[in-house]
Design an enzyme around this catalytic site. Sequence first.
Site, short mmCIF file in Angstrom:
data_model
loop_
_atom_site.label_atom_id
_atom_site.label_comp_id
_atom_site.label_asym_id
_atom_site.label_seq_id
_atom_site.Cartn_x
_atom_site.Cartn_y
_atom_site.Cartn_z
NE ARG A 1 32.67 35.71 29.35
CZ ARG A 1 32.81 36.04 28.05
NH1 ARG A 1 33.44 37.16 27.71
NH2 ARG A 1 32.32 35.25 27.11
CE1 TYR B 1 43.14 35.22 53.06
CE2 TYR B 1 43.49 34.96 50.72
CZ TYR B 1 42.78 34.65 51.86
OH TYR B 1 41.73 33.78 51.80
CG ASP C 1 44.53 42.86 49.72
OD1 ASP C 1 43.46 43.37 50.09
OD2 ASP C 1 44.76 41.64 49.75
CE LYS D 1 37.87 37.42 53.34
NZ LYS D 1 39.26 37.57 52.95
C1 LIG Z 1 40.14 37.02 51.99
C2 LIG Z 1 41.25 37.82 51.44
C3 LIG Z 1 41.63 37.71 50.09
C4 LIG Z 1 40.97 36.72 49.15
O1 LIG Z 1 39.63 37.03 48.90
P1 LIG Z 1 38.44 35.96 48.65
O2 LIG Z 1 37.23 36.80 48.56
O3 LIG Z 1 38.44 35.00 49.80
O4 LIG Z 1 38.77 35.25 47.37
C5 LIG Z 1 42.65 38.54 49.64
N1 LIG Z 1 43.27 39.41 50.47
C6 LIG Z 1 42.94 39.53 51.75
C7 LIG Z 1 43.66 40.52 52.62
C8 LIG Z 1 41.93 38.75 52.29
O5 LIG Z 1 41.62 38.87 53.59
#
Ligand SMILES: *Cc1c(COP(=O)(O)O)cnc(C)c1O
Length: 387
Positions: free
Chosen positions: A46, A98, A170, A195
């Site tokens: 961890r 999001y 983000d 993504k």
């Molecule tokens: C998908 C997404 C998230 C969340 O991420 P996960 O990997 O699905 O937990 C946060 N911000 C944006 C812009 C996203 O597209």
Amino acid sequence: MHIETQLAQIGTGKDKVAGAVNFPIYPATAYRHPAPGESTGFDYTRTANPTRSVLEEAITVIEKGDGGFACASGMAAIQTIMGLFAQGDHLIVSLDLYGGTYRLFEQVLSRYGLTFSYVDLREPQLAEEAILPNTKAILVETPTNPLMQITDISAIVEIAKRHSLLTIVDNTFMTPYYQRPLELGADLVFHSATKYLGGHNDVLAGLIVTKGQELTEKIRFLHNSIGAVLGPQDSWLLIRGMKTLAIRMERHQENALKIAHFLKTHPQVTEVFYPGLDEHHNYEAQVKQASGFSGMVSFRVRHASQVPGFLSNLQVISFAESLGGVESLCTYPATQTHADIPVEVREKVGVCDRLLRLSVGIENANDLIADLDAALNASCKSEGRES
Ligand SMILES: *Cc1c(COP(=O)(O)O)cnc(C)c1O
């Protein structure tokens, strides 16, 4: 060294045992100590794992930060960052956010006494006007999901620094290949690595990159204390995906630009949202702060009633949630990514029932355009209208 080289060579030269070109997966959760008071640098997985460390070092270098932390998902990354704040703290957040982040803030963290103001950060002075005595940070998503709204990161950083607030970005949609917010003065960057960084719709992961020693140590403590860390197998798979990020992003963008131009001319489409169109709101800020536009395109069809026909007539593009993979996907934000946002909030932001979002893949652009054209034309015929 250039980013393409850094990406392709993640982990290369790091395996001291066998010289494996691709760094191996260490499933071990425990590590033998050479002697009391001595450590190999690894004690318990961890806290640190060799495979995860290779990934964390790579994202730190690529985002130009001081510390990198791999988490079980993008949401786990956000939750870890939110551990910086305490009961009574307030954050200013992008308005078109999001949906999962909004749900975490409003349905989970609000119960812990955190409050959030959702502000249209396309106009940075609105952020300054929203600052309260207990405001601690500004959290920026740029471009936003799904309307691709652009925030001038440097302008937000300037306001945040003046008021001693943290700037958190983000960077999921742009990736460090096109945009590096820490270089623009942000304190923290995070990714849903599920993504573009993973890139193949096959691994769930999140990454955090910090700037400055104090913040790095705070996040290191939270990462280990909260424990929402990425496992070694998934760390390896993410490394494997990231090696091709540069060439994938180039193709995503090339295809997205062609599709955005095609959609603009289609009679069944009323608006197209793509940061690479020079009429896009805040296009100048985008060109100033990023070296590209990525592969996400949203658009509105004429009538909401066309949406079911359009989606069921797509043959090549999959009607599916998520984004950033090599395969093209189409999402209907109103019922998918943004289903947890109240209708009035969603409509006010512009996520209406006519809005569709494309994650443009790396296929041949002509095949994608033909698919969109056929589905758009069929959607209007099923409506009893001719295009
Ligand atoms: C998908 C997404 C998230 C969340 O991420 P996960 O990997 O699905 O937990 C946060 N911000 C944006 C812009 C996203 O597209």
